[in-house]
Motif scaffolding. Sequence first.
Motif, PDB file in Angstrom:
ATOM      1  N   SER A 102      32.643  34.211  42.114  1.00  0.00           N
ATOM      2  CA  SER A 102      33.482  34.831  43.139  1.00  0.00           C
ATOM      3  C   SER A 102      34.786  35.248  42.477  1.00  0.00           C
ATOM      4  N   GLY A 103      34.987  36.546  42.385  1.00  0.00           N
ATOM      5  CA  GLY A 103      36.202  37.036  41.746  1.00  0.00           C
ATOM      6  C   GLY A 103      36.008  37.530  40.333  1.00  0.00           C
ATOM      7  N   PRO A 159      44.129  41.088  37.759  1.00  0.00           N
ATOM      8  CA  PRO A 159      42.855  41.634  38.240  1.00  0.00           C
ATOM      9  C   PRO A 159      42.542  42.964  37.579  1.00  0.00           C
ATOM     10  N   GLY A 160      41.294  43.118  37.144  1.00  0.00           N
ATOM     11  CA  GLY A 160      40.883  44.308  36.402  1.00  0.00           C
ATOM     12  C   GLY A 160      40.837  44.088  34.905  1.00  0.00           C
ATOM     13  N   SER A 161      41.261  42.907  34.441  1.00  0.00           N
ATOM     14  CA  SER A 161      41.231  42.609  33.003  1.00  0.00           C
ATOM     15  C   SER A 161      39.799  42.296  32.569  1.00  0.00           C
ATOM     16  N   LEU A 179      33.781  38.794  30.454  1.00  0.00           N
ATOM     17  CA  LEU A 179      34.054  38.492  31.853  1.00  0.00           C
ATOM     18  C   LEU A 179      35.087  39.480  32.367  1.00  0.00           C
ATOM     19  N   ARG A 180      34.698  40.200  33.424  1.00  0.00           N
ATOM     20  CA  ARG A 180      35.657  41.073  34.099  1.00  0.00           C
ATOM     21  C   ARG A 180      36.255  40.294  35.259  1.00  0.00           C
ATOM     22  N   TYR A 181      37.580  40.084  35.183  1.00  0.00           N
ATOM     23  CA  TYR A 181      38.276  39.317  36.221  1.00  0.00           C
ATOM     24  C   TYR A 181      38.768  40.280  37.286  1.00  0.00           C
ATOM     25  N   ASP A 182      38.236  40.128  38.510  1.00  0.00           N
ATOM     26  CA  ASP A 182      38.612  40.989  39.626  1.00  0.00           C
ATOM     27  C   ASP A 182      39.574  40.325  40.596  1.00  0.00           C
TER      28      ASP A 182
END
Length: 843
Positions: A483-484, A631-633, A692-695
């Motif tokens: 999640s995220g 977020p978006g990294s 890992l794309r952190y949203d």
Amino acid sequence: MPHDGSARAGVAQLRASDADPAGIGPPPVPEGAASVRVLTFAGAALAAVYVLGAGTDELRLVETTGRAAAECGLPERLSLSGGSPAAQAFRTDRPLWLNPTALASFSEGGPTPPRAQTSLGALPLRAEGRRLGCLVVVGTCADGFEPEQQRFLEGYADAIAGLLQSAAGGTTPSPPLGPALRRLRVGSFALVPDTGLVEADETLLELVGITPDEFDGKADTLLAHTLPEDMHALMSVLEPSAHVLGGRLLEFRVRRPTGEMRWLSLSCRVIAGADDRPDQVVGMVTATSVLPRSTDDVSRIQWLTAALDDAATVADVSQVVVTALREPLGADRVALAELQDDRLMVTVLDPPEPAAWPEAWRSEWRSQWPDAPVSALPTLRLALRDGRMDLWPAGTALEPGLSGIGPGGLAVLPLPAKGRPAGLCLIGWDRPHEFAPEERSLLTATAALVGQALKRAHAHDAEQELATMLQRSLLPRRLPELSGGTAVARYLPARRGLQVGGDWYDVIALSEDRVALVIGDVQGHSAGAATIMGQMRTAVRAYAVEGHPPDVVVSHANRLLVGMETDLFATCCYAELDMEQGNTLFVRAGHLAPLVRHPDGSTEEVQVEGSLPLGISAEAEFPMTSVALAPGSLLALVTDGLVEAADLPLDEGMQRTRAALAAADPSDPGQVADELLGDAGRREDDVALLLLRYDGMKTRPIRAGWAVWRLPDAVMHARRFTARTLRRWRIEQVADAVLLVVSELVTNALVHTQGPVHVDLTLRGDRVRVCVSDSSPRAPAKPVIVDWESTGGRGLMLVEAMSESFGSMPVASGKQVWSEIVVPPPDPDRPGPGLWADQEDLP
């Protein structure tokens, strides 16, 4: 003399004045220019790939290349039911070769603007029985594509189809034209006979065994690797006379620096200058898989020995046999079968179409070629028992299982290895065939070589299958959904030796809002390294799930490896990410630093304080480094196999990876991972990659905590805290259930444990999570039998009945018992729960 050679070669003219005065030749040709040169030499001024659109009835253009790509174009989309050449080739599953006259009869699907001298080829792309798309090539010769060019382009289409098949499942396929040429290993060159200077691309240099840094641009440097017996043939290319203008095709051998002998095929064209003298020689070189029929028996055996030496798998050996026997002997069919437990396991049939083989075989034909017991084929059983070659002339009556393989003659060739048959080869002719004495000698010598190679390849395949199963069992089968954020991973084994290594990765979901990422590398490439890797991955996961912080997790893993008393050490990078806030704690034990792609597209190498690799010292310390992610990294953890090689320094490899990461589209992490891997070619080391794309979490949880006092009225205070919290969160409708759960879990912790007790409440979406932590590692046990005389045990049953889910898990300080309760939507007509009038629960 017409100058179509110059037009079809499409290469930059190389002049004597271009030579460096110091004698240093030009650098290797850039990859894009080399691809255009090879395609143009094959008669294609433009090449385009169409793929089948997902859920549509049309072909979609995904890539074009060639020297005419900017001058003319092809439609972006083609209907499968339309009248374009690509659609027709796709429907019929057959190549379509059109000269200018035939192309003019098609109203759509041709290049624009149309030209009178344009020819076109449409080749269906198919792999493993699936139709994937179509390759369209546009030529500028009025005679269309020559047979040699057609064969090359058909092989090119097969390579493209293989790439598309391996990338199946992605939303957008990677551009396949360049990688397909690299897979075919086609090199190109342009030679100026007057100066001896040659312009060569990197593929040609790799085929010969020269690194780009070693190449000085001189033809003599290439000739130094050629076997002396083949030098005279190459000299006729390097020093062409006026009467040999036009095309040439020859085979030659080179000795690589490793001692390996390799057969190469050279196709070239001599181009005349203004005075009709040879001005330039252009061409391409491939690792040959075709043995000319005119070759003498000694050369054939030499070629076969070298080819079998390079054949590692059973499939490779089978293909070499087909190449060595079918065309040189003029045979119509070749079948190779491996002998396993008195059964013949077919490994190759050429041609592969079922209609070319006996009806009895077709009845057993499934997704793979059939196998049969030796006892069902008396002719083959007799040949295997005697261990000698049987030659059956035209018209011989054989059993139905062999009917139609060789009506004009059949050769049954047992393949001996160490005194026992390793397999069997069948060679059949449709027209009457006379077996000459020299042909018998060739088949006998071939059988001995192939039998030994087949036995060796079978052992290699079994070893690789075992290694693959071991590697797959030690790495995660799938990564958890987060999640995220989105996590993807890739692993590629080294392409030398046993294809199993010590690289590993893992994604550990610690909770709904915390995740741990780990990547590591155990020293060496062996089953021992893989075993240590599996133990380290399991240990790190176990320590992480217990709730230890990152530095403690890595420290425990280090002590474990030291205690194993192995000679191997390991590196790792461990990261714990708070999916709610984006805070990340890194620990680096002798491993490469992680890379981060920020939302604005910039990249950086995260400066994480390092420490000793695992397994060196039990007293090593592993400091943590905190980094905040927006977020978006995109976070990338890699092993050294991706960024370091014998010809690639580590710093340069990291820079290349950072550049590729910056240029990638972060919306598809899987595509990013594939682009970072690129075309690794012959990897010296295994490669692990974790992205890992952190949203950021769309719904952030609300939390509240309470340290329970060990007083007689402790449960009352815990209930009051819970009641206040639920009222503040406006979810009074679950108060009865939540307060019951809190009462039972707190009471259970106070009665059965010592030390501190803590209550944590979390509201995420439509669920309330109640967690009660204590210092005892023992999980609560429900009674097996509860009767009317029992004095306890009903509390946990009540908690389980009131909860949507319920359980316990160990943590570093003890255990945590948790319960989740669903919050129903509010009902305005329903009166508030009577519990709120109970003064016991009011503040």
